[in-house]
Motif scaffolding. Structure first.
Motif, PDB file in Angstrom:
ATOM      1  N   ASP A 170       0.826  -1.215   0.000  1.00 29.11           N
ATOM      2  CA  ASP A 170       0.000   0.000   0.000  1.00 29.11           C
ATOM      3  C   ASP A 170       0.855   1.259   0.000  1.00 29.11           C
ATOM      4  OD1 ASP A 170      -2.476  -1.249  -0.090  1.00 29.11           O
ATOM      5  OD2 ASP A 170      -2.536  -1.533   2.081  1.00 29.11           O
TER       6      ASP A 170
ATOM      7  N   ASP B 110      -7.205  14.046   0.082  1.00 26.26           N
ATOM      8  CA  ASP B 110      -8.444  13.499  -0.481  1.00 26.26           C
ATOM      9  C   ASP B 110      -8.191  12.873  -1.851  1.00 26.26           C
ATOM     10  OD1 ASP B 110      -9.756  14.332   1.762  1.00 26.26           O
ATOM     11  OD2 ASP B 110     -10.610  16.132   0.854  1.00 26.26           O
ATOM     12  N   SER B 111      -7.378  13.547  -2.675  1.00 19.73           N
ATOM     13  CA  SER B 111      -7.064  13.024  -4.006  1.00 19.73           C
ATOM     14  C   SER B 111      -6.272  11.720  -3.907  1.00 19.73           C
ATOM     15  CB  SER B 111      -6.270  14.056  -4.811  1.00 19.73           C
ATOM     16  OG  SER B 111      -7.019  15.221  -5.012  1.00 19.73           O
TER      17      SER B 111
ATOM     18  N   LYS C 221       1.894   1.902  -3.425  1.00 19.01           N
ATOM     19  CA  LYS C 221       0.806   2.479  -4.222  1.00 19.01           C
ATOM     20  C   LYS C 221       0.775   3.998  -4.057  1.00 19.01           C
ATOM     21  CE  LYS C 221      -3.055   0.219  -3.986  1.00 19.01           C
ATOM     22  NZ  LYS C 221      -4.390  -0.263  -3.521  1.00 19.01           N
TER      23      LYS C 221
ATOM     24  N   ALA D 179      -6.414   9.552  -1.460  1.00 16.66           N
ATOM     25  CA  ALA D 179      -7.339   8.505  -1.004  1.00 16.66           C
ATOM     26  C   ALA D 179      -8.196   7.984  -2.158  1.00 16.66           C
ATOM     27  CB  ALA D 179      -8.232   9.047   0.120  1.00 16.66           C
ATOM     28  N   ILE D 180      -8.690   8.905  -2.975  1.00 15.58           N
ATOM     29  CA  ILE D 180      -9.576   8.519  -4.080  1.00 15.58           C
ATOM     30  C   ILE D 180      -8.810   7.743  -5.150  1.00 15.58           C
ATOM     31  CG2 ILE D 180     -10.993   9.404  -5.971  1.00 15.58           C
ATOM     32  CD1 ILE D 180     -11.745  11.741  -4.083  1.00 15.58           C
ATOM     33  N   ASP D 181      -7.682   8.294  -5.597  1.00 16.47           N
ATOM     34  CA  ASP D 181      -6.933   7.671  -6.695  1.00 16.47           C
ATOM     35  C   ASP D 181      -6.271   6.366  -6.284  1.00 16.47           C
ATOM     36  OD1 ASP D 181      -6.383   9.613  -9.334  1.00 16.47           O
ATOM     37  OD2 ASP D 181      -7.103  10.659  -7.575  1.00 16.47           O
ATOM     38  N   CYS D 182      -5.871   6.274  -5.028  1.00 16.72           N
ATOM     39  CA  CYS D 182      -5.227   5.040  -4.554  1.00 16.72           C
ATOM     40  C   CYS D 182      -6.235   4.045  -3.978  1.00 16.72           C
ATOM     41  CB  CYS D 182      -4.165   5.371  -3.507  1.00 16.72           C
ATOM     42  SG  CYS D 182      -2.772   6.324  -4.161  1.00 16.72           S
ATOM     43  N   ASP D 183      -7.492   4.464  -3.933  1.00 14.44           N
ATOM     44  CA  ASP D 183      -8.571   3.601  -3.434  1.00 14.44           C
ATOM     45  C   ASP D 183      -8.252   3.079  -2.032  1.00 14.44           C
ATOM     46  OD1 ASP D 183     -11.001   2.290  -3.490  1.00 14.44           O
ATOM     47  OD2 ASP D 183     -10.188   0.483  -4.432  1.00 14.44           O
ATOM     48  N   LEU D 184      -7.924   4.053  -1.155  1.00 14.54           N
ATOM     49  CA  LEU D 184      -7.578   3.698   0.223  1.00 14.54           C
ATOM     50  C   LEU D 184      -8.483   4.447   1.191  1.00 14.54           C
ATOM     51  CD1 LEU D 184      -3.693   3.934  -0.072  1.00 14.54           C
ATOM     52  CD2 LEU D 184      -4.991   1.833   0.351  1.00 14.54           C
ATOM     53  N   PRO D 185      -9.027   3.774   2.206  1.00 12.51           N
ATOM     54  CA  PRO D 185      -9.830   4.474   3.208  1.00 12.51           C
ATOM     55  C   PRO D 185      -8.973   5.449   3.990  1.00 12.51           C
ATOM     56  CG  PRO D 185      -9.402   2.230   3.910  1.00 12.51           C
ATOM     57  CD  PRO D 185      -8.910   2.330   2.497  1.00 12.51           C
TER      58      PRO D 185
END
Length: 368
Positions: A310, A327-328, A313, A330-336
């Protein structure tokens, strides 16, 4: 028509502001493209109504732009576009930052610590001494000092910075065709050689009191911290501090006696948890983590920390984008978010990334 001319044209539109111009440019792809695009298509962009694009066919606007370009070329003014690499990095993160910055001087913003110092125009002797001492103590960190070139605290900050051979940026509430107050004209040459002047006003914009509020967003936005030396319960310095707070930047205020009118604003900022209490230089250094950069050598590129899957990533994402908002990431890496926060801390401890103001993170070491 080049990008500067196109952005100037959009700036001259009576109902378009910086936020709307950015939306148009980012949707169409370029400022030049916006002006060539059919109105029917522009009207399909959310938030762009017919009143927004009123004036696209106004020949007077084109004449005004041509006049301004002549002024820019004659005075050798540098124009910074909001999406260019040389635009102030932190200011670029502000939603209402200027689409165009007109600058003059000898400045270098690359990888520099930038702080703003503001306060009352009727600064006291104590305020002057505090400001001068603070800047002298910050000298070894080589920060750029930003202020508004006004009477009192502003000019004290600029002069103190120049005395310490530090760069200083004066943000103006008018175009570069004039200077206010006129009595500060004697400082212009020194300031231009030791920093510069920034404004988003053209040479033909009216010089009205409201300009200073608009100017203040540049002071607050381009700095990682805003320092209020002295302030009454109302005034431009409080507005600048509140803007900085809204941009998620650090704010510092010098406290004073409750009966002192020049301390009312600072005390209020501290009381409302909108500013850190500032009593000495260590308060700034500690809160901004400047000692981490100052005392420790930069991470060596031949160190190869081991990354988890992770972490890898996140590393690869920042390698492509250099710096991004949490925020970007979290979204692009698909991580909570709860997991990402831990990963970012681990990467920071491994000297791979560093946090920036406004919840941004920047890659500082290439490990592959």
């Amino acid at each position: 028509m080049n990008t500067t001319e196109a952005l100037l044209t959009l700036k001259k539109m009576p109902n378009l502001g910086d936020i709307s111009i950015k939306k148009l440019v980012q949707t169409i792809g370029s400022a030049e493209g916006v002006l060539k695009e059919k109105k029917e298509h522009l009207l399909t962009i959310p938030g762009i109504g017919a009143h927004k694009i009123k004036g696209f066919d106004d020949t007077n606007i084109l004449k005004a732009v041509a006049h301004e370009m002549e002024f820019i070329e004659k005075e050798q003014i540098k124009c910074l576009h909001f999406d260019s690499e040389d635009y102030p990095f932190l200011l670029k993160q502000c939603i209402d930052s200027p689409v165009l910055l007109f600058t003059a001087g000898n400045y270098d913003l690359h990888d520099r610590k930038i702080i703003s110092i503001v306060g009352t125009r009727k600064v006291s002797k104590h305020g002057i001494e505090f400001c001068e001492t603070l800047i002298a103590q910050l000298k070894s960190y080589n920060p750029i000092i930003v202020s508004g070139f006004a009477y009192g605290t502003d000019i004290t900050s600029h002069k103190a910075a120049m005395d310490q051979n530090l760069q200083t940026i004066a943000c103006l509430g008018h175009g570069l065709n004039q200077i206010y107050p006129k009595s500060h004209k004697r400082y212009m040459a020194s300031l231009e050689s030791n920093g510069g002047f920034f404004t988003d006003f053209t040479s033909t914009d009216k010089f009205v009191p409201q300009n200073f509020l608009r100017r203040n967003r540049i002071i607050a936005g381009m700095s990682e911290a805003t320092i209020v030396i002295e302030s009454a319960d109302k005034g431009g310095s409080l507005a600048t501090a509140q803007m900085a707070h809204s941009y998620d930047r650090e704010v510092f205020a010098v406290p004073g006696r409750y009966s002192d009118s020049l301390s009312t604003g600072c005390n209020q900022l501290i009381k409302n948890h909108q500013a850190h209490l500032l009593t000495n230089v260590d308060d700034i250094i500690t809160n901004l983590n400047w000692d981490c950069d100052h005392n420790n050598p930069p991470p060596q590129l031949d160190l190869f920390p081991t990354l988890t899957k992770d972490e890898e990533k996140v590393y690869q994402f920042l390698k492509e984008n250099r710096s991004e908002h949490i925020d970007s990431i979290a979204i692009d890496c698909d991580l909570p978010m709860y997991m990402l926060s831990s990963l970012l801390l681990n990467l920071e401890l491994k000297n791979v990334i560093r946090p920036l103001p406004g919840k941004f993170f920047e890659l500082i070491q290439l490990i592959r």
